[in-house]
Motif scaffolding. Structure first.
Motif, short mmCIF file in Angstrom:
data_model
loop_
_atom_site.label_atom_id
_atom_site.label_comp_id
_atom_site.label_asym_id
_atom_site.label_seq_id
_atom_site.Cartn_x
_atom_site.Cartn_y
_atom_site.Cartn_z
N SER A 1 0.82 -1.21 0.00
CA SER A 1 0.00 0.00 0.00
C SER A 1 0.86 1.27 0.00
O SER A 1 0.56 2.22 -0.72
N SER B 1 3.70 1.56 -1.39
CA SER B 1 4.32 1.70 -2.71
C SER B 1 3.34 2.25 -3.74
O SER B 1 3.73 2.62 -4.84
N GLN B 2 2.06 2.29 -3.37
CA GLN B 2 1.03 2.79 -4.31
C GLN B 2 0.74 4.27 -4.11
O GLN B 2 -0.21 4.79 -4.68
N PRO C 1 4.88 0.79 -8.32
CA PRO C 1 4.27 0.00 -7.25
C PRO C 1 4.80 -1.44 -7.20
O PRO C 1 5.03 -2.05 -8.24
#
Ligand SMILES: [Zn+2]
Length: 359
Positions: free
Chosen positions: A230, A232-233, A239
């Motif tokens: 999450s 990385s998003q 991501p």
């Protein structure tokens, strides 16, 4: 100094001050990502720095000292933890480098990466496996030095991983049950760059996979993995994703072959960052051991079957780790700019995690 000169100096100081302010607006994560790559050159490029550091060699020991020197330079007090193990009947020694940054809480988040390398005889310099994991953590250590983060952060640079995760086993064995209880999460960076796709794994949902001494303590809680996915998003990076399921390994779950395993056996939720490609039908199927579809790393790659043109005669199988491609010069030829970009991503992700691990 006369008045005119004084005014001139003050104006200059003002101007310089403005320039300093301008540079201070640079994203610290961008700075850290670029430092991570610079340190990777020092660590893994044998023409300018250490290069290969095979397990059990003098170069492995020298690397531990290099890591220790870097950390000391940023105001830390790293500890060398010596340990021994038996390999093919011979007593061997190695060491972990351990550093702690006290946080608001004395509960601990552990970040780990092994610094030994393998495949020296075929020309590997361990750039991706696992120089990049080490220098990503070093850049994080530098970026957070002197800060008080929500949790205490401990970074452990493991020796002797390539001969059977000896460093992480020795580290975990050295902890008291109280110290183990304080550890809320462990993130293992092992080959976070190189392959086509960035993954985060959790431990395996079948405790039998890990062969722990005391299976009743084992944890496969995926919360650290899911937090990292999450984080990385949130933009400014590629991501990370979960690997698709393959025989014996449900989606996003991994085996016990790296330094996270000893922690999972002690009931600590783990996550493991790895760059590879689970979409390739490799030597043993879709197991993530083939890292790239790039034709340069195959005798012949067939995009339609996602496999070798001839499975009987293929010798390369798209592997970077432990091969002649695991060095910065070869990687740059085949994948220009990839290492720089991926190491920036793993560094940014670790910085986000230590600032807000969501535990
Ligand atoms: Zn490795």
């Amino acid at each position: 100094m006369n008045k005119t000169l004084l005014l001139l100096s003050l104006t200059l100081v003002g101007l310089l001050g403005c320039q300093e302010d301008a540079t201070q607006t640079t994203d610290p994560a961008v700075e850290a990502g670029s430092k991570a790559f610079d340190y990777l050159v020092e660590l893994s490029d044998g023409s300018v720095g250490i290069g290969a550091r095979a397990t059990g060699t003098e170069a492995e020991t020298r690397t531990a000292e290099w890591i220790q020197d870097k950390l000391t330079g940023w105001g830390y007090s790293p500890e060398l933890q010596a340990f021994s193990y038996t390999r093919r009947g011979t007593e061997m020694s190695s060491q972990n480098v351990v550093v702690t940054l006290p946080g608001q809480s004395d509960q601990v988040v552990v970040l780990g990466a092994h610094y030994d390398s393998t495949g020296v005889s075929v020309g590997s310099e361990g750039a991706t496996d696992n120089g990049a994991g080490v220098t990503s953590l070093l850049a994080v250590a530098e970026a957070v030095a002197g800060k008080t983060l929500p949790y205490t952060v401990r970074m452990v640079f493991f020796g002797a991983e390539e001969v059977g995760t000896k460093g992480s086993e020795a580290y975990v064995a050295s902890l008291s049950s109280e110290q183990l209880t304080q550890i809320l999460a462990m993130v293992n960076l092992d080959t976070p760059v190189g392959g086509d796709i960035l993954y985060v794994h959790s431990a395996h949902s079948d405790e039998g996979e890990y062969g722990c001494d005391d299976a009743s303590r084992y944890s496969f809680d995926p919360k650290v993995r899911d937090r990292l996915i999450s984080l990385s998003q949130q933009g400014d990076m590629t991501p990370f994703v979960l690997h698709p399921s393959f025989p014996g390994y449900p989606e996003g779950e991994t085996g016990s072959w790296s330094d996270h395993a000893a922690f999972a056996c002690q009931g600590i939720p783990v996550a493991y960052l790895e760059a590879t490609n689970f979409g390739i039908n490799g030597e043993d199927g879709y197991d993530g051991y083939s890292q790239t579809t790039n034709a340069a790393l195959w005798d012949c790659y067939d995009a339609d079957s996602k496999s070798a043109c001839d499975r009987d005669s293929e010798t390369q199988w798209g592997k970077i780790w432990h091969t002649q491609y695991d060095r910065l010069d070869r990687m740059e030829e085949v994948f220009p700019g990839r290492i720089q970009s991926q190491i920036a991503d793993s560094t940014r992700l670790m910085l986000r995690f230590v600032q807000d691990p969501g535990l």
